[in-house]
Design a protein around this motif. Structure first.
Motif, PDB file in Angstrom:
ATOM      1  N   LEU A  32       0.828  -1.210   0.000  1.00 53.89           N
ATOM      2  CA  LEU A  32       0.000   0.000   0.000  1.00 53.89           C
ATOM      3  C   LEU A  32       0.864   1.262   0.000  1.00 53.89           C
ATOM      4  O   LEU A  32       0.584   2.222  -0.737  1.00 53.89           O
ATOM      5  CB  LEU A  32      -0.937   0.000   1.208  1.00 53.89           C
ATOM      6  N   LEU A  33       1.896   1.271   0.810  1.00 50.96           N
ATOM      7  CA  LEU A  33       2.774   2.443   0.862  1.00 50.96           C
ATOM      8  C   LEU A  33       3.541   2.621  -0.444  1.00 50.96           C
ATOM      9  O   LEU A  33       3.709   3.752  -0.931  1.00 50.96           O
ATOM     10  CB  LEU A  33       3.732   2.331   2.044  1.00 50.96           C
ATOM     11  N   PHE A  34       4.009   1.515  -1.024  1.00 51.69           N
ATOM     12  CA  PHE A  34       4.722   1.583  -2.304  1.00 51.69           C
ATOM     13  C   PHE A  34       3.796   2.129  -3.398  1.00 51.69           C
ATOM     14  O   PHE A  34       4.197   2.998  -4.176  1.00 51.69           O
ATOM     15  CB  PHE A  34       5.243   0.192  -2.684  1.00 51.69           C
ATOM     16  N   SER A  35       2.563   1.633  -3.433  1.00 51.34           N
ATOM     17  CA  SER A  35       1.632   2.120  -4.450  1.00 51.34           C
ATOM     18  C   SER A  35       1.303   3.594  -4.235  1.00 51.34           C
ATOM     19  O   SER A  35       1.133   4.346  -5.201  1.00 51.34           O
ATOM     20  CB  SER A  35       0.350   1.277  -4.455  1.00 51.34           C
ATOM     21  N   SER A  36       1.256   4.041  -2.978  1.00 48.11           N
ATOM     22  CA  SER A  36       0.988   5.455  -2.711  1.00 48.11           C
ATOM     23  C   SER A  36       2.122   6.340  -3.233  1.00 48.11           C
ATOM     24  O   SER A  36       1.864   7.403  -3.809  1.00 48.11           O
ATOM     25  CB  SER A  36       0.824   5.688  -1.205  1.00 48.11           C
ATOM     26  N   VAL A  37       3.353   5.884  -3.046  1.00 51.34           N
ATOM     27  CA  VAL A  37       4.500   6.654  -3.536  1.00 51.34           C
ATOM     28  C   VAL A  37       4.453   6.762  -5.057  1.00 51.34           C
ATOM     29  O   VAL A  37       4.638   7.841  -5.629  1.00 51.34           O
ATOM     30  CB  VAL A  37       5.826   6.014  -3.063  1.00 51.34           C
ATOM     31  N   LEU A  94      13.114   7.477  -4.088  1.00 53.77           N
ATOM     32  CA  LEU A  94      14.016   6.323  -4.074  1.00 53.77           C
ATOM     33  C   LEU A  94      14.425   5.959  -2.652  1.00 53.77           C
ATOM     34  O   LEU A  94      14.532   4.780  -2.313  1.00 53.77           O
ATOM     35  CB  LEU A  94      15.247   6.598  -4.933  1.00 53.77           C
ATOM     36  N   SER A  95      14.643   6.967  -1.813  1.00 54.46           N
ATOM     37  CA  SER A  95      14.995   6.653  -0.426  1.00 54.46           C
ATOM     38  C   SER A  95      13.807   6.053   0.320  1.00 54.46           C
ATOM     39  O   SER A  95      13.978   5.137   1.133  1.00 54.46           O
ATOM     40  CB  SER A  95      15.505   7.900   0.291  1.00 54.46           C
ATOM     41  N   ILE A  96      12.606   6.527   0.036  1.00 59.97           N
ATOM     42  CA  ILE A  96      11.412   5.951   0.665  1.00 59.97           C
ATOM     43  C   ILE A  96      11.224   4.508   0.211  1.00 59.97           C
ATOM     44  O   ILE A  96      10.942   3.620   1.026  1.00 59.97           O
ATOM     45  CB  ILE A  96      10.167   6.807   0.349  1.00 59.97           C
ATOM     46  N   ILE A  97      11.406   4.254  -1.070  1.00 58.96           N
ATOM     47  CA  ILE A  97      11.262   2.894  -1.595  1.00 58.96           C
ATOM     48  C   ILE A  97      12.339   1.990  -0.998  1.00 58.96           C
ATOM     49  O   ILE A  97      12.072   0.825  -0.669  1.00 58.96           O
ATOM     50  CB  ILE A  97      11.306   2.907  -3.139  1.00 58.96           C
ATOM     51  N   GLY A  98      13.546   2.506  -0.818  1.00 60.43           N
ATOM     52  CA  GLY A  98      14.598   1.722  -0.168  1.00 60.43           C
ATOM     53  C   GLY A  98      14.219   1.350   1.258  1.00 60.43           C
ATOM     54  O   GLY A  98      14.432   0.212   1.696  1.00 60.43           O
ATOM     55  N   GLY A  99      13.641   2.291   1.979  1.00 58.96           N
ATOM     56  CA  GLY A  99      13.182   1.999   3.338  1.00 58.96           C
ATOM     57  C   GLY A  99      12.063   0.973   3.347  1.00 58.96           C
ATOM     58  O   GLY A  99      12.017   0.090   4.208  1.00 58.96           O
ATOM     59  N   LEU A 100      11.168   1.075   2.383  1.00 51.14           N
ATOM     60  CA  LEU A 100      10.086   0.098   2.289  1.00 51.14           C
ATOM     61  C   LEU A 100      10.621  -1.288   1.953  1.00 51.14           C
ATOM     62  O   LEU A 100      10.126  -2.295   2.480  1.00 51.14           O
ATOM     63  CB  LEU A 100       9.060   0.544   1.246  1.00 51.14           C
ATOM     64  N   LEU A 101      11.636  -1.354   1.092  1.00 51.12           N
ATOM     65  CA  LEU A 101      12.231  -2.652   0.772  1.00 51.12           C
ATOM     66  C   LEU A 101      12.938  -3.248   1.984  1.00 51.12           C
ATOM     67  O   LEU A 101      12.893  -4.468   2.196  1.00 51.12           O
ATOM     68  CB  LEU A 101      13.198  -2.517  -0.407  1.00 51.12           C
ATOM     69  N   MET A 102      13.565  -2.386   2.802  1.00 47.16           N
ATOM     70  CA  MET A 102      14.189  -2.889   4.030  1.00 47.16           C
ATOM     71  C   MET A 102      13.130  -3.420   4.994  1.00 47.16           C
ATOM     72  O   MET A 102      13.319  -4.456   5.637  1.00 47.16           O
ATOM     73  CB  MET A 102      15.015  -1.789   4.697  1.00 47.16           C
ATOM     74  N   LEU A 103      12.002  -2.734   5.086  1.00 46.65           N
ATOM     75  CA  LEU A 103      10.915  -3.195   5.933  1.00 46.65           C
ATOM     76  C   LEU A 103      10.355  -4.520   5.435  1.00 46.65           C
ATOM     77  O   LEU A 103      10.077  -5.426   6.226  1.00 46.65           O
ATOM     78  CB  LEU A 103       9.806  -2.140   5.994  1.00 46.65           C
ATOM     79  N   PHE A 130       9.858  13.654 -13.312  1.00 49.12           N
ATOM     80  CA  PHE A 130      11.164  14.115 -13.768  1.00 49.12           C
ATOM     81  C   PHE A 130      11.770  15.187 -12.860  1.00 49.12           C
ATOM     82  O   PHE A 130      12.750  15.821 -13.217  1.00 49.12           O
ATOM     83  CB  PHE A 130      11.060  14.629 -15.207  1.00 49.12           C
ATOM     84  N   ASN A 131      11.190  15.391 -11.689  1.00 52.29           N
ATOM     85  CA  ASN A 131      11.756  16.301 -10.703  1.00 52.29           C
ATOM     86  C   ASN A 131      12.820  15.533  -9.922  1.00 52.29           C
ATOM     87  O   ASN A 131      12.534  14.536  -9.255  1.00 52.29           O
ATOM     88  CB  ASN A 131      10.656  16.807  -9.771  1.00 52.29           C
ATOM     89  N   PHE A 132      14.062  15.980  -9.996  1.00 49.11           N
ATOM     90  CA  PHE A 132      15.186  15.236  -9.431  1.00 49.11           C
ATOM     91  C   PHE A 132      15.075  15.068  -7.926  1.00 49.11           C
ATOM     92  O   PHE A 132      15.309  13.985  -7.396  1.00 49.11           O
ATOM     93  CB  PHE A 132      16.507  15.921  -9.793  1.00 49.11           C
ATOM     94  N   SER A 133      14.723  16.128  -7.199  1.00 43.63           N
ATOM     95  CA  SER A 133      14.660  16.026  -5.740  1.00 43.63           C
ATOM     96  C   SER A 133      13.544  15.081  -5.302  1.00 43.63           C
ATOM     97  O   SER A 133      13.717  14.315  -4.340  1.00 43.63           O
ATOM     98  CB  SER A 133      14.483  17.402  -5.100  1.00 43.63           C
ATOM     99  N   VAL A 134      12.416  15.111  -5.989  1.00 45.82           N
ATOM    100  CA  VAL A 134      11.321  14.198  -5.657  1.00 45.82           C
ATOM    101  C   VAL A 134      11.716  12.769  -5.992  1.00 45.82           C
ATOM    102  O   VAL A 134      11.416  11.839  -5.242  1.00 45.82           O
ATOM    103  CB  VAL A 134      10.026  14.613  -6.395  1.00 45.82           C
TER     104      VAL A 134
END
Length: 183
Positions: free
Chosen positions: A23-28, A48-57, A39-43
């Protein structure tokens, strides 16, 4: 919003974590495309950092059946290592004084009250501590700890550079020092 709340609740409760991560991955992903920020670099870097945290979880939840402790991701330490982490109870008067002075100096920098003097004091404390604690030049060049200590040395050096900039320029227009001038 609903999917994020449910996903977060499932992840925190550690119940059906795989569904919560989904659910969190789909929300991102939906937010990225929905707001047109692909295409916004900062976003992109933040996502990518949020997805990395989700993959660690997700990896942690898939590995939960093999784990024996209730603490997620924390290593087990034995009694010998625990005494190292607890500083062996060596709280001398000097150490406590440096901690208290450094804490109050940091608070003064944050609120902008006598920020230049506090920055100079923190530079002095960090300089002494950095050269005493992070002396990477004293280690053999093949020692594996040398790179870690060298990294800490230069990281602390960059923090000192920030305090030098603060001491040179000042705390800015929103600081207490500047408000005192206008009052």
């Amino acid at each position: 919003m609903f999917a994020m709340s449910i996903g977060s609740a499932l992840a925190i409760a550690k119940k059906k974590t795989e569904i919560g991560v989904g659910l969190l991955f789909s929300s991102v992903i939906i937010q990225t495309f929905g707001y047109g920020l692909l295409f916004n670099f900062s976003v992109l870097m933040r996502n990518l950092s949020i997805i990395g945290g989700l993959l660690m979880l997700l990896a942690d939840s898939l590995n939960a059946s093999k784990r024996t402790t209730i603490y997620a991701g924390l290593p087990n330490i034995n009694q010998k290592d625990k005494s190292i982490f607890l500083l062996n109870g060596e709280f001398t008067v000097t150490r406590v004084l440096v901690i208290v002075v450094s804490f109050f100096s940091c608070v003064m920098v944050v609120i902008g009250f006598k920020a230049k003097y506090s920055a100079w004091l923190l530079i002095a404390v960090l300089s002494v501590g950095n050269f005493l604690l992070n002396n990477w030049w004293s280690l053999h060049h093949q020692d594996h700890l040398r790179d870690f200590i060298k990294y800490d040395f230069f990281q602390t050096l960059s923090i000192m550079g920030g305090f030098l900039l603060l001491a040179n320029i000042g705390a800015g227009e929103f600081s207490m020092d500047e408000k005192k001038k206008n009052f």
